[in-house]
Design an enzyme around this catalytic site. Structure first.
Site, PDB file in Angstrom:
ATOM      1  N   ASP A 115      -2.343  -5.124  -0.227  1.00  0.00           N
ATOM      2  CA  ASP A 115      -1.820  -6.380   0.318  1.00  0.00           C
ATOM      3  C   ASP A 115      -2.522  -6.791   1.608  1.00  0.00           C
ATOM      4  OD1 ASP A 115      -0.682  -4.298   1.811  1.00  0.00           O
ATOM      5  OD2 ASP A 115       1.373  -5.017   1.609  1.00  0.00           O
TER       6      ASP A 115
ATOM      7  N   MET B 104       0.825  -1.200   0.000  1.00  0.00           N
ATOM      8  CA  MET B 104       0.000   0.000   0.000  1.00  0.00           C
ATOM      9  C   MET B 104       0.869   1.264   0.000  1.00  0.00           C
ATOM     10  SD  MET B 104      -2.998  -1.041   2.718  1.00  0.00           S
ATOM     11  CE  MET B 104      -4.067   0.337   2.258  1.00  0.00           C
ATOM     12  N   HIS B 105       0.269   2.367  -0.425  1.00  0.00           N
ATOM     13  CA  HIS B 105       0.777   3.732  -0.251  1.00  0.00           C
ATOM     14  C   HIS B 105       1.935   4.114  -1.172  1.00  0.00           C
ATOM     15  CE1 HIS B 105      -1.561   3.265   3.381  1.00  0.00           C
ATOM     16  NE2 HIS B 105      -0.644   2.568   4.002  1.00  0.00           N
TER      17      HIS B 105
END
Length: 494
Positions: free
Chosen positions: A241, A81-82
């Protein structure tokens, strides 16, 4: 006639993993390719997005080579993520991606809070606090520190969505990953115009949003030649994820919770509505199941802390046996490691401290302590840090009577028992160990019409193992030891 198989791809921080899953849920084959993390300065973390694609191609090609006669009916992608991928108008990578564990954007987080008018608006617009790990601060860092690169910026993608772009030629994302950008409104399921206007960014920088099990692209001829997949193979939205990992163990309905050890660690509880922690210590994101959200606490260094310790302090042990040998050394050490406490803040911390500058420490070491004491302290420190998230979920009435485990913390009987004793709840695992890649494969199967929805896919493919219950005496012994950890954490964070 050949049976259909479904490809799950997980774009991680340390590797890209690929698995083939049959319609009955069996993992038929798996492959993994390592990727390298760059840390050009303390607290920074970067990767070249093209290495994710190169590793993904190699992993997929390995599976196709092993099963040359298999028909891969659809693909699902999970990913870290991110992490920010900055692309120019020709879809070229402008600079290395800033990762989820990159802590350079503290000033940009304060800028976001100021421009938004405070955390009350952040709760209302994006359901989360402005933290260094999220994507939006990284975009502002690019604008503030590399203006020439920002001037070239045409699109911001996330890790798995960059791999989707290379695989299908389509720029798209889905809600579970989008909600970790700080630019998406998880409650209204749209990019937050309020947030984008406040920071002066154009919505055109962001991709369209589709469903996690919806077909969002098809394998191109060029990608087919590289991977061995058939041109035209559908690729579904997939998911972040953590959301795919939760789906991979069946934690997709309210009343469940899952603790995961990857490089980071999480404790995640699905909800029927977007619940927001009033103190913004935990995160509120969309799940990969439609109409489901989740609240999650994040430990930035969980498996990553153990891996760092192992690689620094056990180099003489056989590499393939290091984890097991270290755990065996730790097992006879009593709870509390005879006074040693480990604070696992190697890359700062998210939950509950929200401090990117926080750092790790061993506290209480003496000449009487051995490596076994230190190993026990590392394992306990990770569990204590995860218990901080368990405590928040309890405060929000989201903690169920049992906890699912996945990732590295699920594989060892000793660590499973350690989590049960420290969390104070029974823990269990499921019959699958493939994590986010498995959840992505289930989404691919749903997108292909094999299952009517993700809930049906979970019911058909997953079974739970017997519970590991807390040892009552050990659980009681850990209560003051957890308070010792919390006191050390508070002192160290000042």
């Amino acid at each position: 006639m050949l049976a259909d198989l479904f490809l799950g791809l997980d774009v991680g921080t340390s590797s890209v993993k690929a698995i083939l899953v049959s319609a009955n849920g069996d993992a038929e084959a798996a492959a993994s390719q390592p990727v390298t993390l760059q840390t050009p300065e303390p607290g920074w973390a970067e990767q070249d997005p093209e290495t994710w694609w190169t590793a993904g191609v190699a992993a997929i090609r390995a599976l196709v080579t092993k099963h040359p006669r298999a028909r891969i009916a659809s693909v699902g992608i999970s990913g870290q993520m991110h992490s920010s991928v900055f692309l120019d108008k020709s879809q070229g990578v402008i600079r290395p991606a800033l990762l989820w564990c990159d802590g350079r954007t503290t000033a940009e987080c304060r800028e976001i809070e100021t421009r938004a008018g405070g955390e009350a608006n952040l709760r209302a617009w994006v359901c989360n606090a402005a933290l260094e790990g999220f994507t939006l601060p990284k975009v502002l860092w690019l604008r503030n520190h590399e203006p020439a690169a920002f001037a070239r910026l045409a699109t911001v993608l996330l890790a798995k969505d960059f791999v989707r772009l290379r695989l299908t030629g389509t720029m798209a994302t889905e809600p579970s990953d989008a909600s970790g950008t700080l630019m998406f409104d998880p409650a209204r399921l749209r990019w937050s115009r309020e947030m984008l206007d406040a920071v002066g960014l154009a919505a055109s920088l962001l991709p369209d949003v589709g469903g996690s099990a919806e077909v969002l692209g098809r394998v191109t001829e060029t990608a087919a030649k590289r991977t061995g997949l058939a041109a035209g193979t559908p690729v579904v939205g997939g998911g972040a994820d953590n959301a795919c990992g939760a789906a991979g163990v069946g934690a997709i309905t309210p009343g469940e919770a899952v603790s995961s050890w990857g490089t980071s660690g999480t404790v995640l509880a699905p909800t029927a509505e977007p619940r927001v922690d009033p103190r913004l210590r935990a995160h509120t994101f969309c799940h990969v199941a439609p109409g489901v959200w989740y609240v999650m606490g994040v430990v930035l260094s969980a498996g990553g802390a153990f891996a760092w310790y192992r690689d620094q302090c056990a180099r003489e042990l056989p590499q393939e046996q290091r984890d097991d040998l270290l755990v065996a050394e730790a097992a006879p050490i009593p709870p509390g490691a005879e006074g040693v406490t480990f604070l696992p803040y190697l890359q700062g911390e998210r939950t509950p401290h929200r401090d990117a500058a926080l750092r790790a420490a061993f506290v209480g070491l003496s000449l009487a302590h051995s490596r076994g004491h230190m190993t026990r302290a590392v394992l306990e420190g990770v569990c204590f840090a995860l218990r901080d998230s368990v405590t928040i979920l309890k405060e929000l009435d989201l903690m169920p009577g049992t906890l699912l485990l996945t990732g590295g913390g699920a594989k060892s009987a000793f660590i499973r028992q350690l989590q049960a004793d420290i969390f104070g709840v029974p823990v269990t695992t499921v019959n699958r160990e493939e994590g986010g890649a498995y959840g992505a494969a289930l989404l691919a199967a749903v997108g292909a019409g094999v299952f009517p929805d993700l809930q049906a896919a979970v019911r058909r493919t997953l079974t739970r193992q017997p519970l590991t219950s807390p040892n009552s005496a050990t659980q009681r012994a850990y209560e003051p030891l957890y308070e010792r950890f919390r006191a050390a954490s508070v002192h160290w964070s000042r």
